[in-house]
Design a protein around this motif. Structure first.
Motif, PDB file in Angstrom:
ATOM      1  N   THR A 348      22.474  29.485  54.218  1.00 34.52           N
ATOM      2  CA  THR A 348      22.139  30.494  53.208  1.00 34.52           C
ATOM      3  C   THR A 348      22.846  31.808  53.494  1.00 34.52           C
ATOM      4  O   THR A 348      23.384  32.454  52.581  1.00 34.52           O
ATOM      5  N   LEU A 349      22.861  32.208  54.759  1.00 35.13           N
ATOM      6  CA  LEU A 349      23.538  33.459  55.108  1.00 35.13           C
ATOM      7  C   LEU A 349      25.048  33.360  54.939  1.00 35.13           C
ATOM      8  O   LEU A 349      25.685  34.292  54.441  1.00 35.13           O
ATOM      9  N   LEU A 350      25.619  32.252  55.336  1.00 31.29           N
ATOM     10  CA  LEU A 350      27.071  32.097  55.200  1.00 31.29           C
ATOM     11  C   LEU A 350      27.507  32.137  53.740  1.00 31.29           C
ATOM     12  O   LEU A 350      28.620  32.577  53.422  1.00 31.29           O
ATOM     13  N   GLU A 351      26.650  31.699  52.860  1.00 30.53           N
ATOM     14  CA  GLU A 351      26.996  31.631  51.435  1.00 30.53           C
ATOM     15  C   GLU A 351      26.663  32.906  50.670  1.00 30.53           C
ATOM     16  O   GLU A 351      26.988  33.011  49.483  1.00 30.53           O
ATOM     17  N   ASN A 352      26.028  33.880  51.338  1.00 29.95           N
ATOM     18  CA  ASN A 352      25.564  35.070  50.619  1.00 29.95           C
ATOM     19  C   ASN A 352      26.000  36.321  51.382  1.00 29.95           C
ATOM     20  O   ASN A 352      25.287  36.831  52.247  1.00 29.95           O
ATOM     21  N   ALA A 353      27.165  36.823  51.027  1.00 28.51           N
ATOM     22  CA  ALA A 353      27.717  37.994  51.711  1.00 28.51           C
ATOM     23  C   ALA A 353      26.847  39.226  51.508  1.00 28.51           C
ATOM     24  O   ALA A 353      26.706  40.056  52.420  1.00 28.51           O
ATOM     25  N   GLU A 354      26.243  39.370  50.339  1.00 30.44           N
ATOM     26  CA  GLU A 354      25.399  40.528  50.067  1.00 30.44           C
ATOM     27  C   GLU A 354      24.146  40.508  50.937  1.00 30.44           C
ATOM     28  O   GLU A 354      23.696  41.544  51.442  1.00 30.44           O
ATOM     29  N   LEU A 355      23.567  39.326  51.147  1.00 28.35           N
ATOM     30  CA  LEU A 355      22.399  39.208  52.015  1.00 28.35           C
ATOM     31  C   LEU A 355      22.773  39.545  53.451  1.00 28.35           C
ATOM     32  O   LEU A 355      22.025  40.240  54.152  1.00 28.35           O
ATOM     33  N   ARG A 356      23.933  39.066  53.909  1.00 27.83           N
ATOM     34  CA  ARG A 356      24.385  39.411  55.258  1.00 27.83           C
ATOM     35  C   ARG A 356      24.536  40.914  55.406  1.00 27.83           C
ATOM     36  O   ARG A 356      24.111  41.500  56.413  1.00 27.83           O
ATOM     37  N   ARG A 357      25.127  41.540  54.415  1.00 27.24           N
ATOM     38  CA  ARG A 357      25.339  42.991  54.471  1.00 27.24           C
ATOM     39  C   ARG A 357      24.005  43.731  54.511  1.00 27.24           C
ATOM     40  O   ARG A 357      23.819  44.674  55.300  1.00 27.24           O
ATOM     41  N   SER A 358      23.054  43.318  53.684  1.00 24.42           N
ATOM     42  CA  SER A 358      21.756  43.978  53.625  1.00 24.42           C
ATOM     43  C   SER A 358      21.003  43.860  54.948  1.00 24.42           C
ATOM     44  O   SER A 358      20.460  44.841  55.459  1.00 24.42           O
ATOM     45  N   LEU A 359      20.969  42.653  55.514  1.00 23.77           N
ATOM     46  CA  LEU A 359      20.285  42.461  56.796  1.00 23.77           C
ATOM     47  C   LEU A 359      20.939  43.291  57.887  1.00 23.77           C
ATOM     48  O   LEU A 359      20.263  43.909  58.725  1.00 23.77           O
ATOM     49  N   ALA A 360      22.271  43.315  57.891  1.00 24.77           N
ATOM     50  CA  ALA A 360      23.001  44.049  58.920  1.00 24.77           C
ATOM     51  C   ALA A 360      22.754  45.548  58.817  1.00 24.77           C
ATOM     52  O   ALA A 360      22.592  46.241  59.835  1.00 24.77           O
ATOM     53  N   GLU A 361      22.722  46.082  57.615  1.00 22.78           N
ATOM     54  CA  GLU A 361      22.499  47.523  57.440  1.00 22.78           C
ATOM     55  C   GLU A 361      21.094  47.917  57.861  1.00 22.78           C
ATOM     56  O   GLU A 361      20.885  48.951  58.496  1.00 22.78           O
ATOM     57  N   GLN A 362      20.100  47.105  57.501  1.00 23.69           N
ATOM     58  CA  GLN A 362      18.728  47.388  57.918  1.00 23.69           C
ATOM     59  C   GLN A 362      18.585  47.281  59.432  1.00 23.69           C
ATOM     60  O   GLN A 362      17.852  48.052  60.056  1.00 23.69           O
ATOM     61  N   ALA A 363      19.289  46.333  60.027  1.00 26.37           N
ATOM     62  CA  ALA A 363      19.257  46.187  61.479  1.00 26.37           C
ATOM     63  C   ALA A 363      19.870  47.409  62.155  1.00 26.37           C
ATOM     64  O   ALA A 363      19.376  47.889  63.185  1.00 26.37           O
ATOM     65  N   PHE A 364      20.956  47.929  61.579  1.00 33.58           N
ATOM     66  CA  PHE A 364      21.590  49.104  62.151  1.00 33.58           C
ATOM     67  C   PHE A 364      20.647  50.298  62.111  1.00 33.58           C
ATOM     68  O   PHE A 364      20.582  51.091  63.053  1.00 33.58           O
ATOM     69  N   LEU A 365      19.890  50.443  61.041  1.00 31.65           N
ATOM     70  CA  LEU A 365      18.902  51.522  60.962  1.00 31.65           C
ATOM     71  C   LEU A 365      17.825  51.352  62.026  1.00 31.65           C
ATOM     72  O   LEU A 365      17.312  52.329  62.578  1.00 31.65           O
ATOM     73  N   THR A 366      17.484  50.101  62.324  1.00 24.65           N
ATOM     74  CA  THR A 366      16.486  49.824  63.363  1.00 24.65           C
ATOM     75  C   THR A 366      16.964  50.295  64.723  1.00 24.65           C
ATOM     76  O   THR A 366      16.227  50.960  65.462  1.00 24.65           O
ATOM     77  N   ILE A 367      18.194  49.966  65.059  1.00 23.70           N
ATOM     78  CA  ILE A 367      18.687  50.346  66.393  1.00 23.70           C
ATOM     79  C   ILE A 367      18.866  51.849  66.508  1.00 23.70           C
ATOM     80  O   ILE A 367      18.796  52.407  67.613  1.00 23.70           O
ATOM     81  N   GLU A 368      19.075  52.526  65.403  1.00 25.15           N
ATOM     82  CA  GLU A 368      19.144  53.977  65.450  1.00 25.15           C
ATOM     83  C   GLU A 368      17.830  54.559  65.957  1.00 25.15           C
ATOM     84  O   GLU A 368      17.806  55.626  66.563  1.00 25.15           O
ATOM     85  N   ARG A 369      16.725  53.851  65.692  1.00 29.27           N
ATOM     86  CA  ARG A 369      15.412  54.304  66.172  1.00 29.27           C
ATOM     87  C   ARG A 369      15.122  53.838  67.597  1.00 29.27           C
ATOM     88  O   ARG A 369      14.239  54.378  68.256  1.00 29.27           O
ATOM     89  N   MET A 370      15.825  52.808  68.073  1.00 33.36           N
ATOM     90  CA  MET A 370      15.580  52.241  69.398  1.00 33.36           C
ATOM     91  C   MET A 370      16.528  52.858  70.411  1.00 33.36           C
ATOM     92  O   MET A 370      17.387  52.191  70.987  1.00 33.36           O
ATOM     93  N   SER A 371      16.380  54.143  70.656  1.00 35.67           N
ATOM     94  CA  SER A 371      17.291  54.829  71.569  1.00 35.67           C
ATOM     95  C   SER A 371      16.626  55.058  72.919  1.00 35.67           C
ATOM     96  O   SER A 371      15.406  55.243  73.016  1.00 35.67           O
ATOM     97  N   TRP A 372      17.434  55.082  73.969  1.00 38.43           N
ATOM     98  CA  TRP A 372      16.908  55.391  75.299  1.00 38.43           C
ATOM     99  C   TRP A 372      16.377  56.815  75.352  1.00 38.43           C
ATOM    100  O   TRP A 372      15.432  57.103  76.106  1.00 38.43           O
ATOM    101  N   ASP A 373      16.945  57.720  74.580  1.00 41.36           N
ATOM    102  CA  ASP A 373      16.450  59.097  74.584  1.00 41.36           C
ATOM    103  C   ASP A 373      15.023  59.162  74.058  1.00 41.36           C
ATOM    104  O   ASP A 373      14.195  59.910  74.592  1.00 41.36           O
ATOM    105  N   ARG A 374      14.729  58.396  73.032  1.00 39.98           N
ATOM    106  CA  ARG A 374      13.348  58.352  72.521  1.00 39.98           C
ATOM    107  C   ARG A 374      12.419  57.760  73.558  1.00 39.98           C
ATOM    108  O   ARG A 374      11.298  58.247  73.781  1.00 39.98           O
ATOM    109  N   ILE A 375      12.860  56.691  74.227  1.00 45.84           N
ATOM    110  CA  ILE A 375      12.026  56.047  75.246  1.00 45.84           C
ATOM    111  C   ILE A 375      11.815  56.985  76.434  1.00 45.84           C
ATOM    112  O   ILE A 375      10.700  57.073  76.984  1.00 45.84           O
TER     113      ILE A 375
END
Length: 404
Positions: A348-375
């Protein structure tokens, strides 16, 4: 005088910062940026002690103390650390894993300045020794700790079931300095530091879809399951490639490569035993989907790396995935090890470039919050020791949340 923090990695194994993103170093750098001197103790299999200064910020320093320890199973017992003359130099001591002997010994030596940072969420090896530890030593440990921090909610429940109170989940961050070193050029040419051997091998990919696995090749990482799943994926996507980065014991890797040949997968697999952190951008840049089918993993730094480089993830349930991934939003988290289900979600992911992009962008926003400085903020805001250079009162996590 600058307050000092001591951070002990109690496992009796030598680490390699070039090929692995070391959590201790990431947190240590963040603590230095908060106004503390920080020393990390790593196990040294040689007798001599070696000091390595690796980071400075506004007069504060991060050092690694490569220290020989007495090795017992997975435990390292650092006799030098237990000396009063050694410990009195530090305002806060962070020990790792509740059932390491050093955690118990430090709870006897310096309970007033001891914090635990724990990752495992399951009883695994050495059942009898762990049981004896829990019966004889654990009650003393739980009464002595100033603070108990964990890397995931799975670890939090695990410790609470062991009798710990006031356990705080702070997660894990990612030290970007090494992984972004080759990705972000310091000059204006736009050139990136490239590993030529990796680049030459990746050129044969062309526009074929690529699944990525990064990690040790061992049983708990479910390698044979991944190979079986990949064979199913090839039935629907015959041009797909599996890019694998990692190595393991020869007896294991020989078995996996023989199994891959038996399944007819050899020509569809690209393998690198080791890629340095500074060249990982090449690996992630070639991938369409990251696979993480591990049976058990405390956190999984590769999940954070995948999020940073915007590669959508399909993962099993583990410490990192339950902390980082919102299923269907910032990645895919599967609770079963059904080859059919995994192959279907991959397809499903290989066949849907838009879904891959959406998941990846949301994941990137997640890691922006998971910083060592915050911890680091979460840790130092709850300790009595305050940086002398700080001109502001550090708020607790609850106070910061109420203010937003």
């Amino acid at each position: 005088m600058i307050p000092k923090i001591l951070y002990l990695r109690n496992f009796a194994s030598k680490v390699n910062g070039a090929s692995y993103n070391l959590q201790e170093v990431g947190l240590g750098k963040a603590l230095v940026r908060k106004g503390f001197d920080c020393d990390i103790v790593y196990y040294n299999d040689r007798k001599e002690t070696h000091l390595e200064q690796i980071y400075q910020h506004e007069g504060c320093t991060l050092r690694i103390i490569w220290l020989h320890g007495f090795k017992f199973l997975s435990n390292s017992i650092y006799r030098d650390v237990l000396k009063d003359s050694f410990l009195k130099a530090y305002d806060l001591v962070i020990t790792t894993e509740y059932n390491q002997i050093m955690t118990y010994l430090l709870s006897r030596k310096c309970p007033d300045k001891l914090a635990l940072y724990h990752g495992p969420y399951r009883d695994n090896t050495h059942a009898l020794i762990r049981k004896l530890y829990d019966v004889m030593l654990l009650p003393k440990v739980t009464k002595s700790l100033r603070r108990t921090y964990v890397k995931s909610d799975l670890a939090k429940r695990y410790l609470e079931n062991k009798g710990f109170n006031n356990v705080i989940t702070i997660g894990v961050g990612l030290d970007r300095s090494n992984v972004e070193k080759g990705f972000n050029s310091d000059d204006n040419s736009g050139a990136r530091e490239e590993n030529r051997e990796v680049a030459n091998e990746l050129r044969r990919i062309g526009d074929r879809p690529v699944l990525l696995y990064v990690g040790v090749l061992e049983e708990r990482r479910n390698i044979r399951f991944m190979l079986n799943t990949f064979k199913r994926v090839l039935q629907r996507h015959p041009a797909c490639l599996l890019l694998m980065v990692g190595n393991g014991r020869k007896v294991d890797t020989d078995r996996y490569w023989a199994y891959a040949q038996q399944l007819g997968l050899t020509d569809s697999i690209i393998h690198f035993p080791r890629v340095e952190q500074r060249h990982l951008w090449q690996i992630y840049g070639a991938a369409d989907v990251m696979l993480f089918p591990t049976q058990y993993d405390i956190f999984g730094m590769v999940l954070l790396e995948s999020m940073l480089f915007r590669v959508p993830i399909i993962s099993s349930v583990n410490g990192g995935s339950v902390t980082l991934i919102e299923d269907g939003v910032s990645g895919v988290m599967l609770r079963s090890f059904s080859e059919e289900e995994w192959a279907g979600r991959i397809g499903t992911l290989l066949e849907n470039a838009e879904l891959r992009r959406s998941l990846a962008e949301q994941a990137f926003l997640t890691i922006e919050r998971m910083s060592w400085d915050r911890i680091a903020d979460d840790i130092v805001s709850q300790q009595r020791a305050q940086p002398m250079s700080s001109n502001h009162v550090m708020q607790s996590t609850q106070e910061r949340g109420a203010a937003t």
